[in-house]
Design an enzyme around this catalytic site. Structure first.
Site, short mmCIF file in Angstrom:
data_model
loop_
_atom_site.label_atom_id
_atom_site.label_comp_id
_atom_site.label_asym_id
_atom_site.label_seq_id
_atom_site.Cartn_x
_atom_site.Cartn_y
_atom_site.Cartn_z
N ASP A 1 -1.98 -0.72 5.91
CA ASP A 1 -2.26 -0.11 7.21
C ASP A 1 -3.73 0.13 7.48
OD1 ASP A 1 -2.30 2.06 5.19
OD2 ASP A 1 -2.69 3.32 6.94
N ASP B 1 0.87 -1.17 0.00
CA ASP B 1 0.00 0.00 0.00
C ASP B 1 0.91 1.23 0.00
OD1 ASP B 1 -2.19 1.67 0.17
OD2 ASP B 1 -2.49 1.34 2.32
N PHE B 2 0.35 2.39 -0.29
CA PHE B 2 1.19 3.59 -0.39
C PHE B 2 1.09 4.45 0.87
CE2 PHE B 2 2.10 7.96 -1.73
CZ PHE B 2 3.37 7.78 -2.28
N ASP B 3 -0.05 5.11 1.09
CA ASP B 3 -0.20 6.01 2.23
C ASP B 3 -0.19 5.22 3.54
OD1 ASP B 3 -0.87 8.78 1.00
OD2 ASP B 3 -2.14 7.37 -0.09
#
Length: 275
Positions: free
Chosen positions: A222, A39-41
């Site tokens: 997250d 995932d990124f953020d």
């Protein structure tokens, strides 16, 4: 979806250096064909108030490039629109991108020529415009909130609002969208997303896996939206939850810095295997 409360201990209790995670990474690294999906953020990029200012940690970028050079498949799986995700990920050549929670997929990230773009029908486009207008009107008097447009949806952001403002904004948004019963509503960290297309990160990860056919997958996420991806992982896979909260992931790290530590550790293990 099965949530495993046995792995919802205090954040960081399973972090880099723990015997369980170290053993899992060593076993994972020994497989010739592996996929690292991220995932990124909140995973590669620390959270910031303005999503347009988000950027991946340089140490994570460097570790991902090391993994790619060592022959590891790399995928980015995010709720961000595909074009936005590609523009800020600082990805290695050949990386795969899954945007908009699985609604957009680019199996060759170099040029995006084979990307599955979201193409709305006239009816869908009209409903999306109406939904956007309704949400904008509902939130116009709520400070520190804003809307983000996506190819097939709208996202309400409340990261800058205090607790009361955020709660009021989310309630107003749900009421405003009540006339759109087929829209999928997904709650994440300080966001509430309304999507016309019903896709999720688990479906996106499954598609990447079917295409690349790795022997095992490591996925780190997250948010609550990442639980769909954790839920489809197999016994040989490594699921890493970043931060607090109940999860189906087997392992946990505290924050993006610890994600970077994991990626660096994995790069060393893969390089030593190949060396």
């Amino acid at each position: 979806m099965t949530i495993n409360p046995g792995h919802s201990r205090n954040p960081g209790s399973d972090g880099p250096g723990s015997a369980e995670l170290d053993a899992a990474l060593r076993q994972f690294a020994q497989r010739p064909q592996i996929l690292v999906a991220l995932d990124f953020d909140g995973v590669l990029a620390p959270f910031v108030r303005d999503p347009d200012a988000a950027a991946p940690m340089p140490s994570s970028v460097a570790a991902v490039h090391r993994l790619s050079r060592a022959g590891v498949h790399i995928a980015y799986i995010s709720g961000r629109p595909l074009a936005d995700l590609r523009s800020r990920a600082e990805a290695p050549a050949g990386a795969v991108f899954v945007g908009s929670h699985g609604a957009e997929v680019a199996m060759n990230g170099d040029d995006g020529a084979d990307a599955d773009a979201v193409e709305l029908s006239t009816d869908e486009a009209d409903r999306l415009a109406a939904l956007n207008s309704r949400l904008a009107s509902a939130l116009s008097r709520t400070p520190n909130t804003w809307l983000e447009s996506k190819p097939a949806g709208v996202v309400v952001h409340t990261r800058g609002a205090d607790e009361d403002e955020a709660a009021r904004a989310l309630e107003q948004a749900r009421e405003a969208a009540a006339d759109f019963p087929t829209v999928k509503v997904t709650k994440g960290h300080h966001v509430l997303e309304f999507a016309l297309r019903h896709s999720n990160k688990g479906e996106g990860l499954s598609r990447v896996r079917s295409s690349l056919r790795p022997e095992a997958v490591l996925f780190a996420g997250d948010d609550t939206t990442d639980e769909d991806a954790f839920a489809i992982l197999r016994p040989e896979d490594v699921g890493i939850k970043v931060g607090p909260g109940e999860t189906a992931a087997r392992y946990r790290v505290r924050d993006p810095q610890q994600v970077s530590d994991v990626l660096e550790q994995l790069a060393e293990l893969v390089e030593s295997r190949d060396g």
